[in-house]
Design a protein around this motif. Structure first.
Motif, PDB file in Angstrom:
ATOM      1  N   GLN A   1       0.826  -1.204   0.000  1.00 22.88           N
ATOM      2  CA  GLN A   1       0.000   0.000   0.000  1.00 22.88           C
ATOM      3  C   GLN A   1       0.862   1.257   0.000  1.00 22.88           C
ATOM      4  OE1 GLN A   1      -2.406  -1.055   3.412  1.00 22.88           O
ATOM      5  NE2 GLN A   1      -4.170  -1.569   2.139  1.00 22.88           N
ATOM      6  N   ALA A   2       1.993   1.203   0.689  1.00 22.81           N
ATOM      7  CA  ALA A   2       2.917   2.340   0.671  1.00 22.81           C
ATOM      8  C   ALA A   2       3.491   2.531  -0.727  1.00 22.81           C
ATOM      9  CB  ALA A   2       4.044   2.123   1.673  1.00 22.81           C
ATOM     10  N   LEU A   3       3.803   1.431  -1.399  1.00 19.57           N
ATOM     11  CA  LEU A   3       4.302   1.521  -2.775  1.00 19.57           C
ATOM     12  C   LEU A   3       3.237   2.070  -3.707  1.00 19.57           C
ATOM     13  CD1 LEU A   3       6.177  -1.908  -2.944  1.00 19.57           C
ATOM     14  CD2 LEU A   3       7.248   0.342  -3.167  1.00 19.57           C
ATOM     15  N   SER A   4       2.014   1.611  -3.507  1.00 23.25           N
ATOM     16  CA  SER A   4       0.911   2.081  -4.345  1.00 23.25           C
ATOM     17  C   SER A   4       0.688   3.577  -4.165  1.00 23.25           C
ATOM     18  CB  SER A   4      -0.365   1.309  -4.000  1.00 23.25           C
ATOM     19  OG  SER A   4      -1.457   1.760  -4.764  1.00 23.25           O
ATOM     20  N   GLU A   5       0.747   4.027  -2.915  1.00 22.82           N
ATOM     21  CA  GLU A   5       0.532   5.453  -2.640  1.00 22.82           C
ATOM     22  C   GLU A   5       1.637   6.324  -3.235  1.00 22.82           C
ATOM     23  OE1 GLU A   5       0.216   5.536   1.568  1.00 22.82           O
ATOM     24  OE2 GLU A   5      -1.757   4.549   1.603  1.00 22.82           O
ATOM     25  N   SER A   6       2.821   5.746  -3.419  1.00 25.06           N
ATOM     26  CA  SER A   6       3.928   6.499  -4.013  1.00 25.06           C
ATOM     27  C   SER A   6       3.937   6.404  -5.540  1.00 25.06           C
ATOM     28  CB  SER A   6       5.270   5.995  -3.459  1.00 25.06           C
ATOM     29  OG  SER A   6       5.542   4.680  -3.923  1.00 25.06           O
ATOM     30  N   GLY A   7       2.962   5.668  -6.106  1.00 24.97           N
ATOM     31  CA  GLY A   7       2.852   5.565  -7.554  1.00 24.97           C
ATOM     32  C   GLY A   7       3.735   4.510  -8.185  1.00 24.97           C
ATOM     33  N   THR A   8       4.226   3.569  -7.393  1.00 28.74           N
ATOM     34  CA  THR A   8       5.086   2.508  -7.913  1.00 28.74           C
ATOM     35  C   THR A   8       4.225   1.402  -8.512  1.00 28.74           C
ATOM     36  OG1 THR A   8       6.717   2.968  -6.192  1.00 28.74           O
ATOM     37  CG2 THR A   8       6.894   0.848  -7.329  1.00 28.74           C
ATOM     38  N   PRO A   9       4.370   1.100  -9.823  1.00 31.94           N
ATOM     39  CA  PRO A   9       3.481   0.120 -10.459  1.00 31.94           C
ATOM     40  C   PRO A   9       3.898  -1.332 -10.244  1.00 31.94           C
ATOM     41  CG  PRO A   9       4.932   1.106 -12.094  1.00 31.94           C
ATOM     42  CD  PRO A   9       5.219   1.803 -10.801  1.00 31.94           C
ATOM     43  N   THR A  10       5.199  -1.597 -10.162  1.00 33.87           N
ATOM     44  CA  THR A  10       5.682  -2.963  -9.976  1.00 33.87           C
ATOM     45  C   THR A  10       6.773  -2.982  -8.917  1.00 33.87           C
ATOM     46  OG1 THR A  10       7.325  -2.723 -11.742  1.00 33.87           O
ATOM     47  CG2 THR A  10       5.171  -3.631 -12.359  1.00 33.87           C
ATOM     48  N   VAL A  11       6.986  -4.167  -8.344  1.00 34.32           N
ATOM     49  CA  VAL A  11       8.017  -4.301  -7.323  1.00 34.32           C
ATOM     50  C   VAL A  11       8.644  -5.693  -7.437  1.00 34.32           C
ATOM     51  CG1 VAL A  11       6.376  -5.129  -5.567  1.00 34.32           C
ATOM     52  CG2 VAL A  11       8.529  -4.077  -4.855  1.00 34.32           C
ATOM     53  N   SER A  12       9.933  -5.765  -7.259  1.00 36.46           N
ATOM     54  CA  SER A  12      10.616  -7.052  -7.288  1.00 36.46           C
ATOM     55  C   SER A  12      10.403  -7.774  -5.958  1.00 36.46           C
ATOM     56  CB  SER A  12      12.118  -6.859  -7.528  1.00 36.46           C
ATOM     57  OG  SER A  12      12.720  -6.219  -6.410  1.00 36.46           O
ATOM     58  N   SER A  13      10.592  -9.078  -5.980  1.00 40.77           N
ATOM     59  CA  SER A  13      10.440  -9.837  -4.744  1.00 40.77           C
ATOM     60  C   SER A  13      11.494  -9.411  -3.727  1.00 40.77           C
ATOM     61  CB  SER A  13      10.542 -11.336  -5.019  1.00 40.77           C
ATOM     62  OG  SER A  13      11.792 -11.661  -5.597  1.00 40.77           O
ATOM     63  N   GLU A  14      12.685  -9.062  -4.209  1.00 43.38           N
ATOM     64  CA  GLU A  14      13.757  -8.646  -3.302  1.00 43.38           C
ATOM     65  C   GLU A  14      13.400  -7.342  -2.587  1.00 43.38           C
ATOM     66  OE1 GLU A  14      14.214  -9.629  -6.405  1.00 43.38           O
ATOM     67  OE2 GLU A  14      15.325 -11.512  -6.112  1.00 43.38           O
ATOM     68  N   GLU A  15      12.866  -6.371  -3.336  1.00 44.30           N
ATOM     69  CA  GLU A  15      12.523  -5.092  -2.718  1.00 44.30           C
ATOM     70  C   GLU A  15      11.357  -5.244  -1.759  1.00 44.30           C
ATOM     71  OE1 GLU A  15      11.104  -0.515  -3.734  1.00 44.30           O
ATOM     72  OE2 GLU A  15      11.582  -1.892  -5.383  1.00 44.30           O
TER      73      GLU A  15
ATOM     74  N   GLY B   1      -9.037   1.731  25.041  1.00 46.85           N
ATOM     75  CA  GLY B   1     -10.219   1.663  24.189  1.00 46.85           C
ATOM     76  C   GLY B   1     -10.447   2.937  23.417  1.00 46.85           C
ATOM     77  N   ARG B   2     -10.227   4.075  24.055  1.00 38.97           N
ATOM     78  CA  ARG B   2     -10.386   5.362  23.379  1.00 38.97           C
ATOM     79  C   ARG B   2      -9.334   5.538  22.283  1.00 38.97           C
ATOM     80  NH1 ARG B   2     -13.233   9.562  26.597  1.00 38.97           N
ATOM     81  NH2 ARG B   2     -14.366   8.443  28.219  1.00 38.97           N
ATOM     82  N   ALA B   3      -8.115   5.120  22.572  1.00 35.47           N
ATOM     83  CA  ALA B   3      -7.064   5.228  21.563  1.00 35.47           C
ATOM     84  C   ALA B   3      -7.392   4.378  20.347  1.00 35.47           C
ATOM     85  CB  ALA B   3      -5.720   4.804  22.160  1.00 35.47           C
ATOM     86  N   LEU B   4      -7.908   3.176  20.568  1.00 35.93           N
ATOM     87  CA  LEU B   4      -8.288   2.308  19.454  1.00 35.93           C
ATOM     88  C   LEU B   4      -9.425   2.924  18.651  1.00 35.93           C
ATOM     89  CD1 LEU B   4      -8.181  -1.137  21.310  1.00 35.93           C
ATOM     90  CD2 LEU B   4      -6.570  -0.327  19.560  1.00 35.93           C
ATOM     91  N   ALA B   5     -10.422   3.468  19.345  1.00 37.33           N
ATOM     92  CA  ALA B   5     -11.563   4.083  18.656  1.00 37.33           C
ATOM     93  C   ALA B   5     -11.127   5.288  17.839  1.00 37.33           C
ATOM     94  CB  ALA B   5     -12.633   4.475  19.666  1.00 37.33           C
ATOM     95  N   ASN B   6     -10.121   5.995  18.336  1.00 36.54           N
ATOM     96  CA  ASN B   6      -9.661   7.207  17.657  1.00 36.54           C
ATOM     97  C   ASN B   6      -8.702   6.932  16.508  1.00 36.54           C
ATOM     98  OD1 ASN B   6     -10.656   9.825  18.756  1.00 36.54           O
ATOM     99  ND2 ASN B   6      -9.994   8.930  20.705  1.00 36.54           N
ATOM    100  N   TYR B   7      -8.203   5.707  16.414  1.00 38.97           N
ATOM    101  CA  TYR B   7      -7.217   5.405  15.373  1.00 38.97           C
ATOM    102  C   TYR B   7      -7.863   5.454  13.996  1.00 38.97           C
ATOM    103  CZ  TYR B   7      -3.802   2.878  12.580  1.00 38.97           C
ATOM    104  OH  TYR B   7      -2.915   2.516  11.590  1.00 38.97           O
ATOM    105  N   GLY B   8      -7.388   6.350  13.171  1.00 38.65           N
ATOM    106  CA  GLY B   8      -7.998   6.551  11.857  1.00 38.65           C
ATOM    107  C   GLY B   8      -7.645   5.493  10.835  1.00 38.65           C
ATOM    108  N   GLY B   9      -6.636   4.660  11.110  1.00 35.41           N
ATOM    109  CA  GLY B   9      -6.191   3.678  10.127  1.00 35.41           C
ATOM    110  C   GLY B   9      -7.148   2.527   9.910  1.00 35.41           C
ATOM    111  N   PHE B  10      -8.038   2.279  10.869  1.00 38.77           N
ATOM    112  CA  PHE B  10      -8.952   1.152  10.707  1.00 38.77           C
ATOM    113  C   PHE B  10      -9.895   1.361   9.526  1.00 38.77           C
ATOM    114  CE2 PHE B  10      -8.402   0.592  15.500  1.00 38.77           C
ATOM    115  CZ  PHE B  10      -7.466  -0.421  15.344  1.00 38.77           C
ATOM    116  N   GLY B  11     -10.413   2.558   9.414  1.00 38.84           N
ATOM    117  CA  GLY B  11     -11.394   2.835   8.375  1.00 38.84           C
ATOM    118  C   GLY B  11     -10.856   2.638   6.977  1.00 38.84           C
ATOM    119  N   THR B  12      -9.584   2.953   6.769  1.00 41.86           N
ATOM    120  CA  THR B  12      -8.998   2.801   5.439  1.00 41.86           C
ATOM    121  C   THR B  12      -8.591   1.366   5.144  1.00 41.86           C
ATOM    122  OG1 THR B  12      -6.781   3.326   6.271  1.00 41.86           O
ATOM    123  CG2 THR B  12      -8.136   5.164   5.491  1.00 41.86           C
ATOM    124  N   ARG B  13      -8.696   0.492   6.124  1.00 36.47           N
ATOM    125  CA  ARG B  13      -8.302  -0.907   5.944  1.00 36.47           C
ATOM    126  C   ARG B  13      -9.483  -1.868   6.072  1.00 36.47           C
ATOM    127  NH1 ARG B  13      -4.033   1.931   7.592  1.00 36.47           N
ATOM    128  NH2 ARG B  13      -1.952   1.305   6.903  1.00 36.47           N
TER     129      ARG B  13
END
Length: 238
Positions: free
Chosen positions: A29-43, A102-114
């Motif tokens: 997902q980090a590669l996708s967000e940076s616009g990288t279309p392909t990736v080698s197995s090593e990378e 519990g509040r920290a988990l509820a506030n974590y914005g990363g869940f919604g995008t995943r």
């Protein structure tokens, strides 16, 4: 009822591989967000912290082998892994325990995008009920069964003190929840059909302390040997 996709382990994918798939997905997902279309197995292996042979074997369980000289299509591999993990649909989550964790988990914005929707935050403490956290009103634990049904909760998260965790888990299971994420420092007893993932931060810290101690011993060892055992002079280390 929504048709459930077969779980990875039902397709013969080893549990160790399943545990690494989210790590690969995060790197992709980090590669996708940076616009990288392909990736080698090593990378990709380097970004995931594994060796390339292990990565290729893991991805072969998904039927993805890459293209020689080109590598893996990042977008397609994101889709493959997301589908295998069940992330192509949204999962409703209820958190019990509206304390700091519990509040920290509820506030974590990363869940919604995943693919995870925090549908409810519940607690047994009347003083906390009605508090607003991440757009949610903290509900009373007595409403758990109704919340599970109304919000179609698939995953229950336990962020309570240890002494309350088993009772909360029993209520989740009784309401039909078969996947539980447990942050309480206690082992939960559940039926065979219920999956429990345990996150114990104190254990993780103790494991890190072990490695720190081993590194400290490694640094001190040669010095002690050199001081006590080696003969004097330039040839002492030979």
């Amino acid at each position: 009822m929504t048709r459930r996709e077969p779980r990875p382990r039902e397709r013969g994918i080893p549990e160790a591989t399943v545990a690494r798939l989210p790590v690969y997905l995060r790197a992709l997902q980090a590669l996708s967000e940076s616009g990288t279309p392909t990736v080698s197995s090593e990378e990709l292996a380097s970004r995931a912290g594994v060796n390339s042979a292990k990565l290729r074997k893991d991805l072969s369980h998904l039927g993805s082998y890459g293209t020689r000289g080109v590598g893996y299509d990042v977008g397609y591999l994101v889709y493959q892994i997301s589908r295998e993990l069940g992330l192509t649909q949204d999962w409703s989550v209820a958190i019990v325990g509206a304390g700091n964790l519990g509040r920290a988990l509820a506030n974590y914005g990363g869940f919604g995008t995943r693919g995870f929707r925090i549908a409810a935050l519940l607690d047994a403490e009347p003083a906390l009920v009605g508090d607003r956290v991440a757009g949610l009103s903290v509900g009373h634990i007595d409403t758990l069964e109704g919340v599970v049904e109304a919000e179609n909760v698939s995953i229950g998260v336990i962020a309570t003190p240890a002494q309350a965790a088993q009772a909360v888990c029993d209520r989740f299971v009784g309401a039909g929840v078969t996947s539980v994420l447990n942050f309480a420092p206690v082992v939960l007893n559940v039926p065979p059909e219920v999956d429990v993932r345990k996150v114990d931060l104190s254990i993780e810290l103790q494991i890190l302390a072990f490695h720190e101690q081993r590194k400290a011993d490694g640094r001190e060892g040669p010095e002690r040997i050199g001081t006590l055992d080696a003969p004097p002079g330039p040839a002492g280390g030979q």
